[in-house]
Design a protein around this motif. Structure first.
Motif, short mmCIF file in Angstrom:
data_model
loop_
_atom_site.label_atom_id
_atom_site.label_comp_id
_atom_site.label_asym_id
_atom_site.label_seq_id
_atom_site.Cartn_x
_atom_site.Cartn_y
_atom_site.Cartn_z
N PRO A 41 0.83 -1.21 0.00
CA PRO A 41 0.00 0.00 0.00
C PRO A 41 0.87 1.26 0.00
N GLY A 42 0.53 2.19 -0.88
CA GLY A 42 1.24 3.45 -0.94
C GLY A 42 2.55 3.40 -1.70
N LYS A 43 2.92 2.24 -2.21
CA LYS A 43 4.17 2.12 -2.97
C LYS A 43 3.87 1.98 -4.45
N GLU A 44 4.91 2.21 -5.24
CA GLU A 44 4.74 2.07 -6.68
C GLU A 44 4.52 0.61 -7.03
N ARG A 45 3.85 0.40 -8.15
CA ARG A 45 3.49 -0.94 -8.58
C ARG A 45 4.71 -1.77 -8.93
N GLU A 46 4.67 -3.02 -8.49
CA GLU A 46 5.59 -4.04 -8.96
C GLU A 46 7.05 -3.69 -8.76
N THR A 47 7.38 -3.01 -7.70
CA THR A 47 8.77 -2.64 -7.52
C THR A 47 9.52 -3.57 -6.58
N ASP A 48 8.80 -4.35 -5.85
CA ASP A 48 9.40 -5.17 -4.81
C ASP A 48 9.44 -6.62 -5.28
N GLY A 49 10.60 -7.03 -5.79
CA GLY A 49 10.75 -8.39 -6.25
C GLY A 49 10.78 -9.36 -5.09
N VAL A 50 10.06 -10.45 -5.21
CA VAL A 50 9.94 -11.43 -4.12
C VAL A 50 10.73 -12.69 -4.41
N SER A 51 10.50 -13.28 -5.59
CA SER A 51 11.12 -14.57 -5.88
C SER A 51 11.10 -14.82 -7.38
N CYS A 52 11.99 -15.70 -7.82
CA CYS A 52 12.03 -16.10 -9.22
C CYS A 52 12.42 -17.56 -9.31
N ILE A 53 11.83 -18.26 -10.30
CA ILE A 53 12.19 -19.66 -10.54
C ILE A 53 12.42 -19.85 -12.03
N SER A 54 13.50 -20.53 -12.36
CA SER A 54 13.71 -20.95 -13.74
C SER A 54 13.19 -22.38 -13.82
N THR A 55 12.09 -22.58 -14.55
CA THR A 55 11.38 -23.86 -14.50
C THR A 55 12.18 -25.00 -15.16
N ARG A 56 13.14 -24.65 -16.03
CA ARG A 56 13.91 -25.71 -16.68
C ARG A 56 14.84 -26.41 -15.70
N ASP A 57 15.63 -25.62 -14.98
CA ASP A 57 16.61 -26.24 -14.09
C ASP A 57 16.26 -26.07 -12.62
N VAL A 58 15.08 -25.44 -12.40
CA VAL A 58 14.54 -25.30 -11.04
C VAL A 58 15.49 -24.57 -10.10
N PHE A 59 16.23 -23.59 -10.62
CA PHE A 59 16.95 -22.69 -9.73
C PHE A 59 15.95 -21.67 -9.19
N THR A 60 16.10 -21.36 -7.91
CA THR A 60 15.19 -20.41 -7.28
C THR A 60 15.96 -19.30 -6.60
N TYR A 61 15.35 -18.13 -6.53
CA TYR A 61 15.96 -16.96 -5.93
C TYR A 61 14.91 -16.22 -5.12
N TYR A 62 15.38 -15.59 -4.03
CA TYR A 62 14.47 -14.92 -3.11
C TYR A 62 15.03 -13.57 -2.67
N ALA A 63 14.12 -12.65 -2.42
CA ALA A 63 14.51 -11.41 -1.76
C ALA A 63 14.90 -11.73 -0.32
N ASP A 64 15.83 -10.96 0.23
CA ASP A 64 16.28 -11.23 1.60
C ASP A 64 15.13 -11.18 2.59
N SER A 65 14.16 -10.34 2.33
CA SER A 65 13.05 -10.15 3.27
C SER A 65 12.15 -11.38 3.39
N VAL A 66 12.23 -12.30 2.42
CA VAL A 66 11.33 -13.47 2.46
C VAL A 66 12.10 -14.79 2.54
N LYS A 67 13.42 -14.74 2.51
CA LYS A 67 14.20 -15.98 2.57
C LYS A 67 13.88 -16.75 3.85
N GLY A 68 13.70 -18.05 3.70
CA GLY A 68 13.39 -18.89 4.85
C GLY A 68 11.91 -18.94 5.18
N ARG A 69 11.11 -18.05 4.57
CA ARG A 69 9.67 -18.05 4.84
C ARG A 69 8.86 -18.39 3.60
N PHE A 70 9.32 -17.98 2.44
CA PHE A 70 8.61 -18.21 1.18
C PHE A 70 9.32 -19.28 0.37
#
Length: 134
Positions: A41-70
C-alpha cells in the motif's frame, strides 16, 4: 492469448500461511522463468521483487526479506507456479503479481541469477491481494 492468472490471496493473521498460484494460459511454462513481485500500500506498482524460478533447471531466488519463509515451485503438468508463504508478517501485506522473464534478455533463466527488476519481465498477471493482520 498469453495470460497469467494469480489466485490464493486473502486475509491471514501474522504467523499464518498462504499459497499463491500463478496459472499460465496460451503458452507453456516449461523453459520459462517466472517471478513474483508485490506492491505494498502506498508504494509504486511491482517494484518489490519477491522470488524467481527458472522452470527448466529449477533454480530459485528470493529477496532477503522473504528468505526462509517463502518457497517458490512449479508444476509443469498444471502449467502453474506457486508461492508458498509461511510465517507471514504484516509487512508482507501487498498485491502479489507473477510475471514471465523476458526471454529475449534472459532466455529461460532468472535475471542475473536473482529476482531482477520489473524491467526484466514482460507478461504480468492481474494480481492477488494478501493482507496480514497483526
Amino acid at each position: 492469448e498469453v495470460q497469467l492468472v494469480e489466485s490464493g490471496g486473502g486475509l491471514v493473521q501474522a504467523g499464518g500461511s498462504l499459497r499463491l498460484s500463478c496459472v499460465a494460459s496460451g503458452f507453456t511454462l516449461h523453459d520459462q522463468a517466472i517471478g513474483w513481485f508485490r506492491q505494498a500500500p502506498g508504494k509504486e506498482r511491482e517494484t518489490d521483487g519477491v522470488s524467481c524460478i527458472s522452470t527448466r533447471d529449477v533454480f530459485t531466488y528470493y529477496a532477503d526479506s522473504v528468505k526462509g519463509r517463502f518457497t517458490i515451485s512449479s508444476d509443469s503438468a498444471k502449467n502453474t507456479v506457486y508461492l508458498q508463504m509461511n510465517n507471514l508478517k504484516p509487512e508482507d501485506t501487498a498485491v502479489y503479481y507473477c510475471a514471465t522473464v523476458k526471454v529475449a534478455l534472459h532466455g529461460s533463466r532468472c535475471p542475473q541469477r536473482s529476482v531482477g527488476t520489473p524491467d526484466d519481465y514482460d507478461v504480468w498477471g492481474q494480481g492477488t491481494q494478501v493482507t496480514v493482520s497483526s
